[in-house]
Design a protein around this motif. Structure first.
Motif, mmCIF file in Angstrom:
data_model
loop_
_atom_site.group_PDB
_atom_site.id
_atom_site.type_symbol
_atom_site.label_atom_id
_atom_site.label_comp_id
_atom_site.label_asym_id
_atom_site.label_seq_id
_atom_site.Cartn_x
_atom_site.Cartn_y
_atom_site.Cartn_z
ATOM 1 N N ASN A 23 0.790 -1.237 0.000
ATOM 2 C CA ASN A 23 0.000 0.000 0.000
ATOM 3 C C ASN A 23 0.825 1.292 0.000
ATOM 4 N N LYS A 24 2.130 1.178 -0.237
ATOM 5 C CA LYS A 24 2.956 2.396 -0.295
ATOM 6 C C LYS A 24 3.643 2.477 -1.664
ATOM 7 N N PHE A 25 3.465 3.592 -2.321
ATOM 8 C CA PHE A 25 4.067 3.776 -3.646
ATOM 9 C C PHE A 25 4.630 5.190 -3.749
ATOM 10 N N ASP A 26 5.522 5.390 -4.704
ATOM 11 C CA ASP A 26 5.983 6.761 -4.956
ATOM 12 C C ASP A 26 4.864 7.549 -5.635
ATOM 13 N N ILE A 27 4.249 6.903 -6.632
ATOM 14 C CA ILE A 27 3.227 7.609 -7.421
ATOM 15 C C ILE A 27 1.997 6.722 -7.555
ATOM 16 N N CYS A 28 0.830 7.316 -7.361
ATOM 17 C CA CYS A 28 -0.415 6.587 -7.641
ATOM 18 C C CYS A 28 -1.166 7.339 -8.740
ATOM 19 N N ILE A 29 -1.416 6.654 -9.838
ATOM 20 C CA ILE A 29 -2.202 7.237 -10.944
ATOM 21 C C ILE A 29 -3.614 6.690 -10.818
ATOM 22 N N ILE A 30 -4.600 7.566 -10.846
ATOM 23 C CA ILE A 30 -5.993 7.111 -10.747
ATOM 24 C C ILE A 30 -6.649 7.293 -12.112
ATOM 25 N N GLY A 31 -7.043 6.182 -12.732
ATOM 26 C CA GLY A 31 -7.689 6.238 -14.044
ATOM 27 C C GLY A 31 -6.812 5.634 -15.118
ATOM 28 N N GLY A 32 -7.377 4.643 -15.827
ATOM 29 C CA GLY A 32 -6.607 3.935 -16.857
ATOM 30 C C GLY A 32 -7.198 4.115 -18.238
ATOM 31 N N GLY A 33 -7.522 5.367 -18.601
ATOM 32 C CA GLY A 33 -7.874 5.689 -19.995
ATOM 33 C C GLY A 33 -6.606 6.121 -20.704
ATOM 34 N N ILE A 34 -6.760 6.815 -21.825
ATOM 35 C CA ILE A 34 -5.548 7.192 -22.573
ATOM 36 C C ILE A 34 -4.666 8.125 -21.746
ATOM 37 N N ALA A 35 -5.274 8.983 -20.904
ATOM 38 C CA ALA A 35 -4.458 9.925 -20.125
ATOM 39 C C ALA A 35 -3.659 9.179 -19.059
ATOM 40 N N GLY A 36 -4.342 8.386 -18.231
ATOM 41 C CA GLY A 36 -3.663 7.675 -17.138
ATOM 42 C C GLY A 36 -2.619 6.708 -17.661
ATOM 43 N N MET A 37 -2.963 5.973 -18.738
ATOM 44 C CA MET A 37 -2.015 4.996 -19.276
ATOM 45 C C MET A 37 -0.806 5.701 -19.892
ATOM 46 N N SER A 38 -1.035 6.894 -20.451
ATOM 47 C CA SER A 38 0.104 7.639 -21.030
ATOM 48 C C SER A 38 1.013 8.160 -19.921
ATOM 49 N N VAL A 39 0.416 8.605 -18.806
ATOM 50 C CA VAL A 39 1.248 9.061 -17.678
ATOM 51 C C VAL A 39 2.102 7.885 -17.198
ATOM 52 N N ALA A 40 1.452 6.733 -17.006
ATOM 53 C CA ALA A 40 2.186 5.545 -16.532
ATOM 54 C C ALA A 40 3.310 5.200 -17.504
ATOM 55 N N PHE A 41 2.985 5.232 -18.801
ATOM 56 C CA PHE A 41 3.987 4.879 -19.821
ATOM 57 C C PHE A 41 5.218 5.775 -19.713
ATOM 58 N N HIS A 42 4.978 7.074 -19.516
ATOM 59 C CA HIS A 42 6.117 8.000 -19.476
ATOM 60 C C HIS A 42 6.883 7.953 -18.149
ATOM 61 N N LEU A 43 6.340 7.209 -17.182
ATOM 62 C CA LEU A 43 7.054 7.060 -15.903
ATOM 63 C C LEU A 43 7.702 5.689 -15.770
ATOM 64 N N LYS A 44 7.476 4.838 -16.762
ATOM 65 C CA LYS A 44 7.832 3.419 -16.594
ATOM 66 C C LYS A 44 9.333 3.178 -16.389
ATOM 67 N N ASP A 45 10.184 4.078 -16.910
ATOM 68 C CA ASP A 45 11.629 3.847 -16.779
ATOM 69 C C ASP A 45 12.264 4.718 -15.698
ATOM 70 N N SER A 46 11.435 5.212 -14.789
ATOM 71 C CA SER A 46 11.927 6.224 -13.835
ATOM 72 C C SER A 46 12.529 5.649 -12.558
ATOM 73 N N ASN A 47 12.401 4.339 -12.354
ATOM 74 C CA ASN A 47 12.824 3.711 -11.087
ATOM 75 C C ASN A 47 11.947 4.104 -9.911
ATOM 76 N N LEU A 48 10.867 4.822 -10.173
ATOM 77 C CA LEU A 48 9.924 5.128 -9.088
ATOM 78 C C LEU A 48 8.884 4.014 -9.055
ATOM 79 N N GLU A 49 8.370 3.772 -7.867
ATOM 80 C CA GLU A 49 7.338 2.735 -7.758
ATOM 81 C C GLU A 49 5.994 3.362 -8.080
ATOM 82 N N VAL A 50 5.397 2.873 -9.161
ATOM 83 C CA VAL A 50 4.169 3.490 -9.666
ATOM 84 C C VAL A 50 3.027 2.473 -9.642
ATOM 85 N N LEU A 51 1.893 2.911 -9.120
ATOM 86 C CA LEU A 51 0.681 2.081 -9.148
ATOM 87 C C LEU A 51 -0.381 2.821 -9.948
#
Ligand SMILES: Cc1cc2nc3c(=O)[nH]c(=O)nc-3n(C[C@H](O)[C@H](O)[C@H](O)COP(=O)(O)OP(=O)(O)OC[C@H]3O[C@@H](n4cnc5c(N)ncnc54)[C@H](O)[C@@H]3O)c2cc1C
Length: 485
Positions: A23-51
């Protein structure tokens, strides 16, 4: 005829509720449409823990109901933005859209995403002499900024064309694209479906996101829920109105690498996908034209009149229109809480851009588009005018639903009434079973209107939707409505 989006064919809804293992993450993205998935995509190589969490299945929100044109030729945004924010802002908007347009192609090519991406020519059409002036004003910006375009007075389409200008453009299958992104992010981003965010609070520098499966803690929160499920921060209901429009997909043998949209009314939007013609029309403010049976009827008639076709698929979609012509992408007044919304029916580029901007803001502390899309923007007379029009629309529909509980288009199996001071909606199904629910939306207390076509209770102001037993289908409401019996 299927009353659903063509894009959902072959995609299965996930109904499984997950467990919150961590239950602890660096970043939590809420919403998996094109906006949320694009945010996740651009953070994927950041070494941050993203949910990333979504209250339903990835991509099954507004992104599943789009026409999925990828274009920077978006009706007449440049004139509108120039009149509200000045020419430099308008030029910057153009740059941002072109960058997002190019980014989508780069991602698809690099990762070989199989998403039916097709290069097309997209035209904006003036159907009448009167509309030509508006188009030429928009075209002047293209000329002035040396943006390549082509013009014509005829197109091989059965809709009226007095004048049209166009640019290189593209179309794709939006869900195949999102699931392509999801595959690429496997093992890098945690994705949980069927997790609904209910509330966000901050304690010192840590956010707590209360969900229906437990509380998630994160240093950064990115809200990409289409319509935010809270009013503050952002105050989005006061800066936007919702537009609804209708789409059909029809089998055709005459496909072309051509897309278009007309100015003025009636709106005609055309693109092709494999052997389907995708035709959209009947755009209106959500607060107007409540009778969906009638709206779909008009859409069907236009398809028949212009293309001599009957639809194979039919659906509608809703999007937020900002009152100053610019989407909202950036940090809210609460530090490290980000928002992306108000894509004014151009979410493929703007959702992608949200990913680029928000990742830049989190990782680098800046973005070339930080100011342009900032949530806090200046009010000017023009924007106040739009704010007042939107406000009067909300006032009018509230009054209308107070005065007319049961509009003429309600059939015998639907009724709104008052019981013990509570406004109640009753629907009697084909087996004679009564479904009785509260008729007030939990979001901002608007009265719900029955959608006969899809058998749902819909908010005519902010677009929340509930099924006949009151279960939430789509926000901004974060809660269902009370089921009474
Ligand atoms: C008729 C029509 C045609 C369009 N055609 C085009 C087009 O051709 N080209 C184009 O660029 N744009 C088009 N658009 C616009 C585009 O569809 C949208 O702007 C875009 O899909 C919005 O994406 P999103 O990620 O913001 O929202 P969504 O796709 O709705 O994603 C939001 C997600 O958040 C989830 N969610 C919501 N609340 C919560 C919560 N509380 N907790 C957890 N998850 C939550 C939802 O389940 C959803 O999956 C069109 C719009 C309309 C109305």
């Amino acid at each position: 005829m299927i009353q659903n989006s063509l894009w959902l064919q072959g995609f299965k809804e996930n109904k499984q509720k997950p467990k919150l293992e961590k239950n602890k993450f660096d970043i939590c993205i809420i919403g998996g449409g094109i906006a949320g998935m694009s945010v996740a995509f651009h953070l994927k190589d950041s070494n941050l823990e993203v949910l990333l969490i979504d209250q339903g299945t990835i991509g099954f929100g507004a992104t599943a109901y789009t026409s999925a044109k990828i274009s920077y030729l978006q009706e007449l945004p440049l004139s509108k933005i120039a009149s509200m924010h000045g020419e430099e802002a308008s030029r910057n908007y153009f740059r941002s859209q072109k960058e997002a347009y190019d980014k989508i192609k780069t991602i698809i090519d690099k990762y070989k995403i199989d998403c039916d991406y097709v290069h097309t020519k997209e035209y904006i059409i003036a159907p009448t002499e009167k509309e030509i002036v508006k188009l030429k004003t928009e075209k002047n910006y293209y000329q002035k900024w040396n943006i390549p375009y082509f013009e014509t007075q005829s197109l091989s389409l059965p809709i009226p064309v007095s004048y049209a200008f166009g640019v290189e453009s593209a179309v794709f299958h939006p869900l195949k694209y999102l699931y392509g992104l999801k595959d690429i992010m496997k093992n890098k981003i945690d994705i949980l479906e069927n997790v609904c965010a209910k509330n966000i609070t901050k304690n010192q520098d840590i956010y707590s996101i209360e969900t229906d499966i437990g509380t998630i803690h994160a240093n950064y929160v990115v809200v990409c829920t289409h319509y935010p499920f809270f009013i503050k921060p952002g105050y989005i209901p006061f800066k936007t109105h919702v537009e609804k429009s209708y789409v059909t997909a029809t089998h055709t043998e005459n496909t072309q690498a051509l897309s278009c949209i007309t100015t003025g009314t009636p709106l005609h939007s055309v693109r092709y996908h494999q052997d389907y013609l995708i035709y959209g029309s009947c755009a209106h403010a959500l607060t107007n034209h409540l009778d969906d049976e009638k709206n779909f009827g008009i859409l069907k008639k236009r398809l028949q009149d212009h293309f001599q076709k009957k639809p194979d698929y039919m659906w509608f979609n809703q999007d937020l229109i900002p009152n100053d012509g610019l989407p909202f992408i950036g940090e809210t007044e609460s530090e490290h809480l980000y928002l992306a919304t108000g894509f004014h029916t151009w979410g493929m580029t703007n959702g992608t851009l949200a990913g680029m901007i928000i990742a830049d803001l989190i990782l680098k502390g800046n973005s070339p588009y930080k100011e342009l899309f900032a949530l806090k923007r200046k009010w000017n007379l023009n924007r106040i005018g739009h704010f007042l029009v939107d406000g009067s629309r909300y006032g009018k529909i509230y009054l209308q639903t107070c005065l007319i509980k049961n509009p003429k288009f309600y059939q015998n199996h639907v009724c709104v009434t008052y019981e013990n001071g509570k406004r109640i909606g009753i629907y009697i199904d084909d087996n004679g079973v009564r479904h009785k629910v509260l008729n007030t939306c939990p979001h901002m207390k608007c009265h719900l209107v029955f959608n006969e076509k899809e058998k749902t209770w819909d908010c005519p102001c902010h677009s929340s939707r509930f099924d006949i037993d009151g279960n939430i289908i789509r926000g901004p409401s974060k809660n269902s409505i009370q089921f009474l019996e």
